[in-house]
Design a protein around this motif. Structure first.
Motif, PDB file in Angstrom:
ATOM      1  N   UNK A  45       0.827  -1.205   0.000  1.00  0.00           N
ATOM      2  CA  UNK A  45       0.000   0.000   0.000  1.00  0.00           C
ATOM      3  C   UNK A  45       0.864   1.258   0.000  1.00  0.00           C
ATOM      4  N   UNK A  46       1.949   1.214   0.794  1.00  0.00           N
ATOM      5  CA  UNK A  46       2.844   2.364   0.860  1.00  0.00           C
ATOM      6  C   UNK A  46       3.468   2.675  -0.477  1.00  0.00           C
ATOM      7  N   UNK A  47       3.904   1.629  -1.196  1.00  0.00           N
ATOM      8  CA  UNK A  47       4.497   1.828  -2.521  1.00  0.00           C
ATOM      9  C   UNK A  47       3.472   2.415  -3.487  1.00  0.00           C
ATOM     10  N   UNK A  48       2.251   1.912  -3.424  1.00  0.00           N
ATOM     11  CA  UNK A  48       1.194   2.427  -4.297  1.00  0.00           C
ATOM     12  C   UNK A  48       0.840   3.874  -3.951  1.00  0.00           C
ATOM     13  N   UNK A  49       0.903   4.201  -2.652  1.00  0.00           N
ATOM     14  CA  UNK A  49       0.545   5.556  -2.225  1.00  0.00           C
ATOM     15  C   UNK A  49       1.537   6.590  -2.737  1.00  0.00           C
ATOM     16  N   UNK A  50       2.794   6.198  -2.905  1.00  0.00           N
ATOM     17  CA  UNK A  50       3.810   7.146  -3.365  1.00  0.00           C
ATOM     18  C   UNK A  50       3.820   7.305  -4.884  1.00  0.00           C
ATOM     19  N   UNK A  56       3.282  13.134 -10.230  1.00  0.00           N
ATOM     20  CA  UNK A  56       3.058  14.583 -10.152  1.00  0.00           C
ATOM     21  C   UNK A  56       4.380  15.340 -10.172  1.00  0.00           C
ATOM     22  N   UNK A  57       5.368  14.852  -9.426  1.00  0.00           N
ATOM     23  CA  UNK A  57       6.660  15.524  -9.359  1.00  0.00           C
ATOM     24  C   UNK A  57       7.401  15.439 -10.695  1.00  0.00           C
ATOM     25  N   UNK A  58       7.178  14.363 -11.419  1.00  0.00           N
ATOM     26  CA  UNK A  58       7.808  14.224 -12.734  1.00  0.00           C
ATOM     27  C   UNK A  58       7.351  15.329 -13.688  1.00  0.00           C
ATOM     28  N   UNK A  59       6.100  15.787 -13.537  1.00  0.00           N
ATOM     29  CA  UNK A  59       5.566  16.833 -14.416  1.00  0.00           C
ATOM     30  C   UNK A  59       6.322  18.151 -14.257  1.00  0.00           C
ATOM     31  N   UNK A  60       6.819  18.395 -13.031  1.00  0.00           N
ATOM     32  CA  UNK A  60       7.513  19.651 -12.759  1.00  0.00           C
ATOM     33  C   UNK A  60       9.029  19.497 -12.833  1.00  0.00           C
ATOM     34  N   UNK A  61       9.475  18.345 -13.241  1.00  0.00           N
ATOM     35  CA  UNK A  61      10.913  18.088 -13.319  1.00  0.00           C
ATOM     36  C   UNK A  61      11.478  18.683 -14.615  1.00  0.00           C
ATOM     37  N   UNK A 188      23.508  12.647  -4.693  1.00  0.00           N
ATOM     38  CA  UNK A 188      23.330  12.977  -6.106  1.00  0.00           C
ATOM     39  C   UNK A 188      21.903  12.831  -6.590  1.00  0.00           C
ATOM     40  N   UNK A 189      21.023  12.288  -5.762  1.00  0.00           N
ATOM     41  CA  UNK A 189      19.627  12.117  -6.168  1.00  0.00           C
ATOM     42  C   UNK A 189      18.824  13.365  -5.823  1.00  0.00           C
ATOM     43  N   UNK A 190      17.901  13.726  -6.699  1.00  0.00           N
ATOM     44  CA  UNK A 190      16.978  14.796  -6.351  1.00  0.00           C
ATOM     45  C   UNK A 190      15.779  14.193  -5.623  1.00  0.00           C
ATOM     46  N   UNK A 191      14.799  15.027  -5.312  1.00  0.00           N
ATOM     47  CA  UNK A 191      13.654  14.558  -4.531  1.00  0.00           C
ATOM     48  C   UNK A 191      12.884  13.461  -5.254  1.00  0.00           C
ATOM     49  N   UNK A 192      12.745  13.589  -6.577  1.00  0.00           N
ATOM     50  CA  UNK A 192      11.987  12.597  -7.344  1.00  0.00           C
ATOM     51  C   UNK A 192      12.676  11.234  -7.282  1.00  0.00           C
ATOM     52  N   UNK A 193      13.993  11.216  -7.523  1.00  0.00           N
ATOM     53  CA  UNK A 193      14.734   9.959  -7.487  1.00  0.00           C
ATOM     54  C   UNK A 193      14.727   9.346  -6.083  1.00  0.00           C
ATOM     55  N   UNK A 194      14.794  10.205  -5.056  1.00  0.00           N
ATOM     56  CA  UNK A 194      14.782   9.707  -3.680  1.00  0.00           C
ATOM     57  C   UNK A 194      13.463   8.996  -3.376  1.00  0.00           C
ATOM     58  N   UNK A 195      12.353   9.569  -3.826  1.00  0.00           N
ATOM     59  CA  UNK A 195      11.055   8.944  -3.583  1.00  0.00           C
ATOM     60  C   UNK A 195      10.904   7.685  -4.435  1.00  0.00           C
ATOM     61  N   UNK A 196      11.458   7.715  -5.647  1.00  0.00           N
ATOM     62  CA  UNK A 196      11.450   6.503  -6.468  1.00  0.00           C
ATOM     63  C   UNK A 196      12.212   5.379  -5.774  1.00  0.00           C
ATOM     64  N   UNK A 197      13.365   5.719  -5.213  1.00  0.00           N
ATOM     65  CA  UNK A 197      14.173   4.721  -4.509  1.00  0.00           C
ATOM     66  C   UNK A 197      13.389   4.125  -3.342  1.00  0.00           C
ATOM     67  N   UNK A 198      12.697   4.982  -2.600  1.00  0.00           N
ATOM     68  CA  UNK A 198      11.898   4.499  -1.476  1.00  0.00           C
ATOM     69  C   UNK A 198      10.751   3.618  -1.947  1.00  0.00           C
ATOM     70  N   UNK A 199      10.127   4.000  -3.057  1.00  0.00           N
ATOM     71  CA  UNK A 199       9.024   3.202  -3.583  1.00  0.00           C
ATOM     72  C   UNK A 199       9.496   1.809  -3.977  1.00  0.00           C
TER      73      UNK A 199
END
Length: 303
Positions: A45-50, A56-61, A188-199
């Protein structure tokens, strides 16, 4: 303190509260499903929630930012997921009252689990010795306070410790290793990559937990349905919402403030155990909790 820093501190306070009360959800969930099933479903569920947050963050990247490679995300997330699996499994089994009672063992309480798990903030700089890092005096004094606090909280007069407390303590070692591993993978990771890694790590942990649950636990729809609310809280609130709040808040928060506020997770765990589960700590245990919290804070403020 400016308004952005104040907002960040408030968000971190909410994050600590969500994580602290998650220990109550984890304890209640054990009345319906096994620990591996609980973790498998909640991390899925946590992975799906992120996922919506990532989209959304990819759109502003920036289009010029390629991000890290998929291989790095897959390998790094898989390694993190493995460490997360061991830490979360030991913690969850330690909280599994009915399951441990069937084998004659005593589970830990939500309040105790919060404080014992919090010891990872002391273990991280100590483990840094293996990486040729030199902890400061605050770490050593903090570790000493944490050890004395752990003794008062968990060790009985006849020098025994409950099996649940021991499992959560071992799990804290894996949480510390998990933090060090993040420190190696995330630069070296930005916020998007960091959340991807967590997912990816949450998904890996979910797969490992469910695979082990298939062979060791009885999985039933009725059980999952009975634990739906604790699982939803553990997956959506503890993982999805709290992690997102942490990422947003720590962009503006002072590191010292963040360390202090997030360490309050253990206090909220004890408060939640008292308010919702009727757990009561003895005076000896409360002194132990106070020493452990002091050790955690000192190791963060003077590392």
């Amino acid at each position: 303190m400016n308004s952005r820093a104040l907002r960040a501190d408030i968000l971190l306070f909410v994050t600590a509260a969500i994580w602290g009360f998650a220990f109550v959800a984890q304890r209640v969930g054990m009345d319906h499903v096994g620990p591996l099933t609980f973790n498998g479903v909640r991390f899925a569920l946590g992975a799906l929630a992120l996922t919506p947050l990532i989209l959304r963050m990819e759109k502003f990247r920036s289009s010029s930012h390629a991000g890290v490679s998929k291989k790095r995300l897959a390998v790094g997330g898989g390694c993190l997921g493995l460490a997360l699996f061991f830490g979360a499994t030991l913690q969850q089994v330690g909280l599994a009252g009915p399951q441990l009672a069937a084998f004659g063992f005593t589970a830990t309480t939500a309040g105790k689990a919060g404080f014992i798990t919090g010891l990872y903030v002391v273990f991280v700089p100590l483990f840094g010795l293996l990486l040729a890092q030199k902890p400061g005096w605050g770490t050593w004094i903090g570790a000493a306070l944490a050890v004395v606090g752990m003794y008062l909280l968990s060790v009985t007069a006849d020098l025994t410790i409950s099996f649940g407390d021991l499992l959560v303590f071992i799990g804290a070692l894996f949480w510390a290793g998990h933090v060090l591993l993040i420190g190696k993978l995330s630069p070296g990771m930005d916020a998007v990559d960091a959340i991807k890694l967590s997912t990816v790590q949450f998904a890996a942990c979910a797969v490992l937990s469910l695979l082990c649950a298939v062979f060791t636990e009885e999985i039933s729809f009725a059980g999952v349905q009975g634990a739906a609310l604790p699982i939803a809280y553990g997956g959506l609130m503890s993982v999805g919402v709290a992690y997102t709040l942490q990422v947003v808040a720590q962009r503006d928060a002072q590191p010292a403030h963040a360390a202090i506020i997030l360490s309050l997770e253990s206090v909220f765990a004890a408060l939640g155990g008292w308010m919702l589960l009727g757990e009561v700590l003895t005076v000896r245990a409360m002194i132990g909790c106070g020493l452990m919290l002091a050790g955690m804070l000192l190791s963060q403020l003077k590392p």
